[in-house]
Scaffold this motif. Structure first.
Motif, mmCIF file in Angstrom:
data_model
loop_
_atom_site.group_PDB
_atom_site.id
_atom_site.type_symbol
_atom_site.label_atom_id
_atom_site.label_comp_id
_atom_site.label_asym_id
_atom_site.label_seq_id
_atom_site.Cartn_x
_atom_site.Cartn_y
_atom_site.Cartn_z
ATOM 1 N N ARG A 146 1.006 -1.224 -0.006
ATOM 2 C CA ARG A 146 0.159 0.196 0.089
ATOM 3 C C ARG A 146 0.821 1.153 0.164
ATOM 4 O O ARG A 146 0.252 1.962 -0.488
ATOM 5 C CB ARG A 146 -0.970 -0.172 1.202
ATOM 6 C CG ARG A 146 -1.812 1.222 1.358
ATOM 7 C CD ARG A 146 -2.520 1.638 0.177
ATOM 8 N NE ARG A 146 -3.473 0.686 -0.664
ATOM 9 C CZ ARG A 146 -4.712 0.727 -0.307
ATOM 10 N NH1 ARG A 146 -5.358 1.643 0.550
ATOM 11 N NH2 ARG A 146 -5.522 -0.452 -0.927
ATOM 12 N N ASN A 160 -3.514 14.425 -1.801
ATOM 13 C CA ASN A 160 -4.072 13.117 -0.746
ATOM 14 C C ASN A 160 -5.418 12.801 -1.006
ATOM 15 O O ASN A 160 -5.837 11.539 -1.011
ATOM 16 C CB ASN A 160 -4.034 14.002 0.734
ATOM 17 C CG ASN A 160 -2.493 14.006 1.240
ATOM 18 O OD1 ASN A 160 -1.544 13.338 0.577
ATOM 19 N ND2 ASN A 160 -2.403 14.592 2.258
ATOM 20 N N ALA A 164 -6.559 8.944 -2.028
ATOM 21 C CA ALA A 164 -7.599 8.393 -1.066
ATOM 22 C C ALA A 164 -8.435 8.009 -1.928
ATOM 23 O O ALA A 164 -9.202 6.636 -1.648
ATOM 24 C CB ALA A 164 -8.141 9.422 -0.043
ATOM 25 N N HIS A 165 -9.186 8.649 -2.909
ATOM 26 C CA HIS A 165 -10.438 8.180 -3.810
ATOM 27 C C HIS A 165 -9.868 7.217 -4.793
ATOM 28 O O HIS A 165 -10.792 6.186 -4.864
ATOM 29 C CB HIS A 165 -10.813 9.420 -4.688
ATOM 30 C CG HIS A 165 -12.057 9.015 -5.621
ATOM 31 N ND1 HIS A 165 -13.127 8.874 -5.295
ATOM 32 C CD2 HIS A 165 -11.590 8.744 -7.033
ATOM 33 C CE1 HIS A 165 -13.927 8.453 -6.434
ATOM 34 N NE2 HIS A 165 -12.880 8.354 -7.385
ATOM 35 N N LEU A 167 -7.743 4.598 -3.946
ATOM 36 C CA LEU A 167 -7.200 3.694 -3.424
ATOM 37 C C LEU A 167 -8.479 3.309 -2.193
ATOM 38 O O LEU A 167 -8.445 2.358 -1.734
ATOM 39 C CB LEU A 167 -6.043 3.911 -2.523
ATOM 40 C CG LEU A 167 -4.634 4.084 -3.204
ATOM 41 C CD1 LEU A 167 -3.511 4.206 -2.223
ATOM 42 C CD2 LEU A 167 -4.513 3.049 -4.442
ATOM 43 N N GLY A 168 -9.551 4.131 -2.464
ATOM 44 C CA GLY A 168 -10.691 3.579 -1.681
ATOM 45 C C GLY A 168 -10.430 3.785 -0.174
ATOM 46 O O GLY A 168 -10.938 3.009 0.705
ATOM 47 N N THR A 169 -9.824 4.744 0.568
ATOM 48 C CA THR A 169 -9.577 4.987 1.776
ATOM 49 C C THR A 169 -9.711 6.519 2.006
ATOM 50 O O THR A 169 -10.283 7.318 1.300
ATOM 51 C CB THR A 169 -8.097 4.397 2.131
ATOM 52 O OG1 THR A 169 -8.116 4.308 3.647
ATOM 53 C CG2 THR A 169 -6.961 5.370 1.624
ATOM 54 N N SER A 170 -9.324 6.823 3.309
ATOM 55 C CA SER A 170 -9.548 8.179 3.829
ATOM 56 C C SER A 170 -8.190 9.047 3.529
ATOM 57 O O SER A 170 -7.262 8.542 3.476
ATOM 58 C CB SER A 170 -9.861 8.102 5.076
ATOM 59 O OG SER A 170 -8.991 7.773 6.178
ATOM 60 N N GLU A 171 -8.526 10.477 3.719
ATOM 61 C CA GLU A 171 -7.368 11.157 3.361
ATOM 62 C C GLU A 171 -6.290 11.181 4.534
ATOM 63 O O GLU A 171 -4.989 11.341 4.404
ATOM 64 C CB GLU A 171 -7.663 12.812 3.433
ATOM 65 C CG GLU A 171 -8.171 12.988 1.947
ATOM 66 C CD GLU A 171 -8.464 14.688 1.936
ATOM 67 O OE1 GLU A 171 -7.682 15.353 2.302
ATOM 68 O OE2 GLU A 171 -9.688 14.895 1.880
ATOM 69 N N THR A 173 -5.582 8.248 6.343
ATOM 70 C CA THR A 173 -4.870 7.101 6.210
ATOM 71 C C THR A 173 -3.811 7.490 5.206
ATOM 72 O O THR A 173 -2.697 6.913 5.440
ATOM 73 C CB THR A 173 -5.873 6.026 5.734
ATOM 74 O OG1 THR A 173 -6.739 5.753 6.718
ATOM 75 C CG2 THR A 173 -4.916 4.762 5.518
ATOM 76 N N ILE A 174 -3.997 8.120 4.006
ATOM 77 C CA ILE A 174 -3.048 8.592 3.111
ATOM 78 C C ILE A 174 -2.024 9.458 3.729
ATOM 79 O O ILE A 174 -0.659 9.260 3.377
ATOM 80 C CB ILE A 174 -4.002 9.265 1.822
ATOM 81 C CG1 ILE A 174 -4.652 8.272 1.071
ATOM 82 C CG2 ILE A 174 -2.724 9.563 1.067
ATOM 83 C CD1 ILE A 174 -4.036 6.847 0.929
ATOM 84 N N HIS A 177 0.243 7.128 5.428
ATOM 85 C CA HIS A 177 1.129 6.449 4.696
ATOM 86 C C HIS A 177 2.329 7.327 3.860
ATOM 87 O O HIS A 177 3.234 6.838 3.912
ATOM 88 C CB HIS A 177 0.137 5.713 3.542
ATOM 89 C CG HIS A 177 -0.662 4.919 3.788
ATOM 90 N ND1 HIS A 177 -0.089 3.482 4.607
ATOM 91 C CD2 HIS A 177 -1.843 4.391 3.419
ATOM 92 C CE1 HIS A 177 -1.072 2.757 4.602
ATOM 93 N NE2 HIS A 177 -2.117 3.296 4.255
#
Length: 214
Positions: A146, A160, A164-165, A167-171, A173-174, A177
């Motif tokens: 990831r 970000n 996020a969009h 990878l289907g997750t939240s900002e 979380t990005i 990362h």
């Protein structure tokens, strides 16, 4: 290059090999000599890196042919051609194929030693650059799958929210990362991250400039 550079002399003239070997050893170089291109190729796998002094005209496999074979092996040791039968077309072909120099026999001690020194200095620079690239690749290899995805997208200028969009997750979380990517790559700025991607061939110079501008 560790230790004394090795000068590999490939020439079918035994007396010439002996004279040049003696000169180079006196000058502090380690020397290996071969009476044919085939002899050099057979010993190549276990040979120490260094500079190749190569005759153009030899039986069976000539100097230019050996140069082509070494290119196929992705071998970038510097080659200095030395010949008593040189001509402009041959020298141009050799230089275009990556030869460091093309010298006519007999060659003076100073000319030869200066050519070898130039070749070894340039080769050392190439090796240093490759070692740096390998080091950067090792750092990149520590990223999780990831984190690698985030790394690839961030150096291409994705923000970000966009990452996020994708990878289907939240900002949030990005952001975490991205911070981990920079930590593992041992950098302090986004520009340094982009530079690493460019150095290892993940980006072209143009696309990295565009990314840095975003």
């Amino acid at each position: 290059m560790t230790g004394a550079p090795v000068i590999h002399i490939v020439d079918d003239d035994a007396s010439f090999r002996a004279a040049i070997s003696r000169l180079l050893r006196i000058s502090g170089y380690e020397v290996a000599d071969y009476g044919s291109a085939a002899g050099f190729l057979s010993a190549f796998e276990n040979a120490k890196p260094g500079c190749i002094l190569l005759d153009v005209q030899m039986p069976t496999i000539g100097g230019l042919q050996l140069q082509e074979e070494l290119s196929k092996l992705s071998q970038n040791w510097p080659i200095i051609f030395m010949t008593g039968h040189g001509d402009i077309p041959t020298s141009v072909r050799a230089i275009k194929a990556g030869a460091e120099d093309f010298l006519s026999k007999p060659v003076s001690r100073q000319t030869l030693l200066e050519a070898i020194e130039r070749a070894l200095v340039r080769y050392a620079g190439i090796r240093e650059g490759q070692d740096k690239v390998n080091s950067l690749k090792s750092l990149i290899a520590t990223l999780t799958p990831r984190e690698s995805e985030v790394f690839s997208l961030m150096v291409r200028g994705k923000r970000n929210k966009q990452i996020a969009h994708l990878l289907g997750t939240s900002e949030r979380t990005i952001k975490a990362h991205r911070q981990m990517v920079m930590q593992k790559l041992q950098v302090q700025s986004f520009a340094e991250v982009v530079s690493i991607a460019e150095r290892v061939g993940l980006l072209t110079a143009t696309s990295s400039s565009d990314a840095a501008a975003l």
